[in-house]
Design a protein around this motif. Structure first.
Motif, PDB file in Angstrom:
ATOM      1  N   ALA A   1       0.849  -1.196   0.000  1.00  0.00           N
ATOM      2  CA  ALA A   1       0.000   0.000   0.000  1.00  0.00           C
ATOM      3  C   ALA A   1       0.878   1.236   0.000  1.00  0.00           C
ATOM      4  N   PRO A   2       1.529   1.519  -1.129  1.00  0.00           N
ATOM      5  CA  PRO A   2       2.420   2.686  -1.186  1.00  0.00           C
ATOM      6  C   PRO A   2       1.627   3.975  -1.001  1.00  0.00           C
ATOM      7  N   SER A   3       2.328   4.988  -0.452  1.00  0.00           N
ATOM      8  CA  SER A   3       1.680   6.287  -0.284  1.00  0.00           C
ATOM      9  C   SER A   3       1.752   7.061  -1.588  1.00  0.00           C
ATOM     10  N   VAL A   4       1.167   8.234  -1.595  1.00  0.00           N
ATOM     11  CA  VAL A   4       1.125   9.075  -2.794  1.00  0.00           C
ATOM     12  C   VAL A   4       2.542   9.371  -3.259  1.00  0.00           C
ATOM     13  N   GLY A   5       2.771   9.297  -4.574  1.00  0.00           N
ATOM     14  CA  GLY A   5       4.090   9.613  -5.111  1.00  0.00           C
ATOM     15  C   GLY A   5       4.988   8.401  -5.209  1.00  0.00           C
ATOM     16  N   GLY A   6       4.448   7.208  -4.938  1.00  0.00           N
ATOM     17  CA  GLY A   6       5.252   6.005  -5.061  1.00  0.00           C
ATOM     18  C   GLY A   6       6.252   5.834  -3.947  1.00  0.00           C
ATOM     19  N   GLN A   7       6.047   6.497  -2.824  1.00  0.00           N
ATOM     20  CA  GLN A   7       6.959   6.365  -1.695  1.00  0.00           C
ATOM     21  C   GLN A   7       6.195   5.968  -0.444  1.00  0.00           C
ATOM     22  N   GLY A   8       6.857   5.167   0.395  1.00  0.00           N
ATOM     23  CA  GLY A   8       6.301   4.830   1.683  1.00  0.00           C
ATOM     24  C   GLY A   8       5.228   3.770   1.627  1.00  0.00           C
ATOM     25  N   THR A   9       4.848   3.285   2.789  1.00  0.00           N
ATOM     26  CA  THR A   9       3.806   2.269   2.894  1.00  0.00           C
ATOM     27  C   THR A   9       3.249   2.275   4.311  1.00  0.00           C
ATOM     28  N   SER A  10       2.008   1.842   4.430  1.00  0.00           N
ATOM     29  CA  SER A  10       1.421   1.677   5.757  1.00  0.00           C
ATOM     30  C   SER A  10       1.651   0.268   6.279  1.00  0.00           C
ATOM     31  N   ASN A  11       2.141  -0.609   5.400  1.00  0.00           N
ATOM     32  CA  ASN A  11       2.421  -1.983   5.816  1.00  0.00           C
ATOM     33  C   ASN A  11       3.518  -2.002   6.883  1.00  0.00           C
ATOM     34  N   GLY A  12       3.230  -2.614   7.999  1.00  0.00           N
ATOM     35  CA  GLY A  12       4.247  -2.758   9.044  1.00  0.00           C
ATOM     36  C   GLY A  12       4.584  -1.475   9.772  1.00  0.00           C
ATOM     37  N   ASP A  13       3.831  -0.410   9.528  1.00  0.00           N
ATOM     38  CA  ASP A  13       4.108   0.860  10.207  1.00  0.00           C
ATOM     39  C   ASP A  13       3.273   0.923  11.481  1.00  0.00           C
ATOM     40  N   TYR A  14       3.921   0.598  12.616  1.00  0.00           N
ATOM     41  CA  TYR A  14       3.250   0.606  13.914  1.00  0.00           C
ATOM     42  C   TYR A  14       3.789   1.716  14.816  1.00  0.00           C
ATOM     43  N   GLY A  15       4.406   2.720  14.226  1.00  0.00           N
ATOM     44  CA  GLY A  15       5.030   3.781  14.996  1.00  0.00           C
ATOM     45  C   GLY A  15       6.538   3.594  15.047  1.00  0.00           C
ATOM     46  N   ASN A  16       7.231   4.587  15.573  1.00  0.00           N
ATOM     47  CA  ASN A  16       8.694   4.556  15.589  1.00  0.00           C
ATOM     48  C   ASN A  16       9.185   3.604  16.682  1.00  0.00           C
ATOM     49  N   ALA A  17       9.567   2.404  16.284  1.00  0.00           N
ATOM     50  CA  ALA A  17      10.035   1.389  17.234  1.00  0.00           C
ATOM     51  C   ALA A  17      11.550   1.309  17.287  1.00  0.00           C
ATOM     52  N   TYR A  18      12.236   2.226  16.605  1.00  0.00           N
ATOM     53  CA  TYR A  18      13.691   2.174  16.549  1.00  0.00           C
ATOM     54  C   TYR A  18      14.306   2.828  17.794  1.00  0.00           C
ATOM     55  N   ALA A  19      15.530   2.442  18.123  1.00  0.00           N
ATOM     56  CA  ALA A  19      16.213   2.957  19.315  1.00  0.00           C
ATOM     57  C   ALA A  19      16.397   4.471  19.190  1.00  0.00           C
ATOM     58  N   THR A  20      15.988   5.192  20.230  1.00  0.00           N
ATOM     59  CA  THR A  20      16.054   6.655  20.190  1.00  0.00           C
ATOM     60  C   THR A  20      17.488   7.127  20.042  1.00  0.00           C
ATOM     61  N   GLY A  21      17.649   8.192  19.240  1.00  0.00           N
ATOM     62  CA  GLY A  21      18.975   8.774  19.038  1.00  0.00           C
ATOM     63  C   GLY A  21      19.795   8.101  17.966  1.00  0.00           C
ATOM     64  N   GLN A  22      19.303   6.977  17.430  1.00  0.00           N
ATOM     65  CA  GLN A  22      20.046   6.242  16.418  1.00  0.00           C
ATOM     66  C   GLN A  22      19.672   6.734  15.013  1.00  0.00           C
ATOM     67  N   CYS A  23      20.447   6.305  14.026  1.00  0.00           N
ATOM     68  CA  CYS A  23      20.193   6.701  12.637  1.00  0.00           C
ATOM     69  C   CYS A  23      18.836   6.194  12.166  1.00  0.00           C
ATOM     70  N   THR A  24      18.464   4.988  12.601  1.00  0.00           N
ATOM     71  CA  THR A  24      17.185   4.403  12.187  1.00  0.00           C
ATOM     72  C   THR A  24      16.006   5.198  12.760  1.00  0.00           C
ATOM     73  N   TYR A  25      16.170   5.656  13.992  1.00  0.00           N
ATOM     74  CA  TYR A  25      15.122   6.471  14.626  1.00  0.00           C
ATOM     75  C   TYR A  25      14.886   7.739  13.806  1.00  0.00           C
ATOM     76  N   TRP A  26      15.976   8.394  13.411  1.00  0.00           N
ATOM     77  CA  TRP A  26      15.863   9.628  12.632  1.00  0.00           C
ATOM     78  C   TRP A  26      15.233   9.356  11.268  1.00  0.00           C
ATOM     79  N   ALA A  27      15.672   8.300  10.592  1.00  0.00           N
ATOM     80  CA  ALA A  27      15.159   8.019   9.244  1.00  0.00           C
ATOM     81  C   ALA A  27      13.639   7.822   9.290  1.00  0.00           C
ATOM     82  N   TYR A  28      13.163   7.074  10.277  1.00  0.00           N
ATOM     83  CA  TYR A  28      11.715   6.886  10.406  1.00  0.00           C
ATOM     84  C   TYR A  28      11.034   8.219  10.688  1.00  0.00           C
ATOM     85  N   GLU A  29      11.583   8.975  11.641  1.00  0.00           N
ATOM     86  CA  GLU A  29      10.949  10.217  12.074  1.00  0.00           C
ATOM     87  C   GLU A  29      10.934  11.257  10.962  1.00  0.00           C
TER      88      GLU A  29
END
Length: 451
Positions: free
Chosen positions: A327-355
């Motif tokens: 289920a890509p978002s508008v513009g062919g980017q992103g998805t709601s699949n598996g998006d349950y909120g920012n579950a990545y470790a705070t302060g890390q690169c993954t946290y920022w990329a999600y946010e």
């Protein structure tokens, strides 16, 4: 070729200077000022980089309106010169405050030790009276316990060169005084006044010493208070500059679409990203200070002189099964699949990329793993992965690629794509947890982009 620009604490304070060059009125690159040779070299390098950056910006903004060009240059000067200089002052003020507090604590400790000595001696005087002489008593005990009937005068002569009992007492007391700890106020007072004192005289010496130590402790405490107030003032000044930067950034963001030239837009966007990075650094510092205050209410707060050592991203938690259909978002980017909120470790690169992608309206699965794994795990959630940069795409660095961690890799977010094959990214946890950074990279097909 990789262009790297990093927002870091200042190396030296720079002094503001107003100028009007090429029809653009702005605060120009500030001349280098420093106290040591090392600081001078760092400040000169900073100044040279500032001059070069301004020249590049002016060239890119040549076709823009004077008002808009001035706003871009002013925000750049605020972010890369004034805030950097203010940060250096904060760092130094925090260090000075910490040193002053250490000296105040040491002075207070010496005073407490002297007061304890006084209390102990007062208790002894209650038992023996003021005229009791510990040195003479020690000599008598020595004669009883160790001389065993030998000629006392001979022993005194051989051991100390003394010719009388009083000389022996003085000599032994002087030697004992030299071996005592400096923290013992009674010993200090005995050494500085007379080598032969009864307990009453020693008490007077301690009381005199306490008066001196109390004055010193009061002075050190006042100095520590002044240093703490100075540090707070510098932190307030820095915060005020950063608030100004946020206001200028918001104003410039609303005007950037009016730029016709691609190079001018690139220049403005570069300056905006740098300001945004500083804003996230400000957020990091505030959170760090709040955490420190919860642990130690006496902490002076502010920015640390050294960055926090980055911790590796933890292994991802088991991912919930993605929905069967992408289920890509508008513009062919992103998805709601598996998006349950920012579950990545705070302060890390993954946290920022999600946010950051969330800020851009792009959905991201919550369990893509470490930064170097995003490109591999993203397709199972219906995300497009290729070698083409796009604003909002997550750049999944392979382990070791362009300085990424050799085990966990790294992930960043594409902020701008330019016509010359370069693109700009924002990233977190390059210099430490929560620390923001931005770089301009050249795309030669070597990167994996998650859309």
């Amino acid at each position: 070729m990789t262009n790297v620009r990093v927002i870091k604490p200042a190396l030296a304070a720079l002094v503001a200077a107003a100028a009007c060059v090429g029809g653009l009125a702005f605060s120009s690159a500030q001349p280098a000022q420093a106290d040591t040779y090392s600081d001078l070299i760092n400040a000169q390098n900073q100044h040279a980089a500032s001059v070069q950056r301004e020249a590049e910006l002016k060239q890119q903004l040549a076709g823009a309106s004077q008002d808009l060009a001035n706003k871009v240059l002013e925000l750049d000067d605020l972010t890369n010169n004034k805030i950097v200089a203010a940060q250096a002052k904060v760092t130094q003020a925090n260090e000075d405050a910490a040193t002053a507090q250490d000296e105040a604590d040491a002075a207070s400790g010496r005073l407490s030790a002297a007061q304890k000595d006084k209390e102990t001696l007062e208790e002894q005087i209650k038992q023996t009276g003021k005229d009791y002489d510990d040195a003479h008593a020690a000599v008598a005990q020595l004669a009883r316990d160790e001389m065993h009937g030998s000629n006392a005068s001979d022993v005194m002569s051989v051991v100390t060169g003394a010719t009388s009992t009083q000389d022996f007492v003085n000599s032994m007391q002087s030697r004992d005084a030299l071996s005592r700890n400096e923290a013992n106020a009674a010993s200090s007072a005995a050494t500085s006044l007379s080598t032969s004192k009864n307990r009453g005289e020693r008490l007077a010496a301690i009381e005199k010493q306490i008066a001196v130590l109390k004055t010193q402790a009061d002075e050190k405490a006042a100095s520590a208070q002044t240093a703490a107030e100075t540090a707070q003032s510098e932190r307030d000044a820095l915060d005020k500059l950063r608030q100004e930067g946020e206001a200028r950034r918001d104003e410039l963001s609303s005007m950037i679409d009016s730029l016709d030239s691609q190079s001018a837009k690139q220049a403005a966007q570069t300056v905006l990203i740098a300001s945004q990075v500083d804003s996230y650094n400000r957020q990091f510092q505030k959170e760090q200070q709040d955490a420190a205050n919860r642990v130690d209410t006496g902490n002076q707060g502010g920015t640390p002189s050294t960055p926090v050592t980055p911790a590796p991203a933890p292994a991802p938690a088991p991912a919930p099964a993605p929905a069967p259909a992408p289920a890509p978002s508008v513009g062919g980017q992103g998805t709601s699949n598996g998006d349950y909120g920012n579950a990545y470790a705070t302060g890390q690169c993954t946290y920022w990329a999600y946010e950051r992608r969330k800020q851009m309206g792009i959905g991201t699965p919550s369990y893509l793993g470490n930064g170097g794994d995003w490109w591999r795990n993203a397709p199972s959630y219906g995300l497009r992965v290729d070698h083409n940069p796009q604003v909002g795409a997550a750049l999944s660095f392979l382990p070791g690629q362009d300085g990424a961690d050799g085990t966990y890799g790294h992930v960043a977010v594409v902020e701008a794509v330019y016509g010359d094959g370069t693109f700009q990214i924002s990233e977190m946890n390059v210099g430490g947890l929560w620390m923001m950074n931005y770089r301009t990279l050249t795309n030669l097909g070597q990167y994996w982009f998650v859309h």
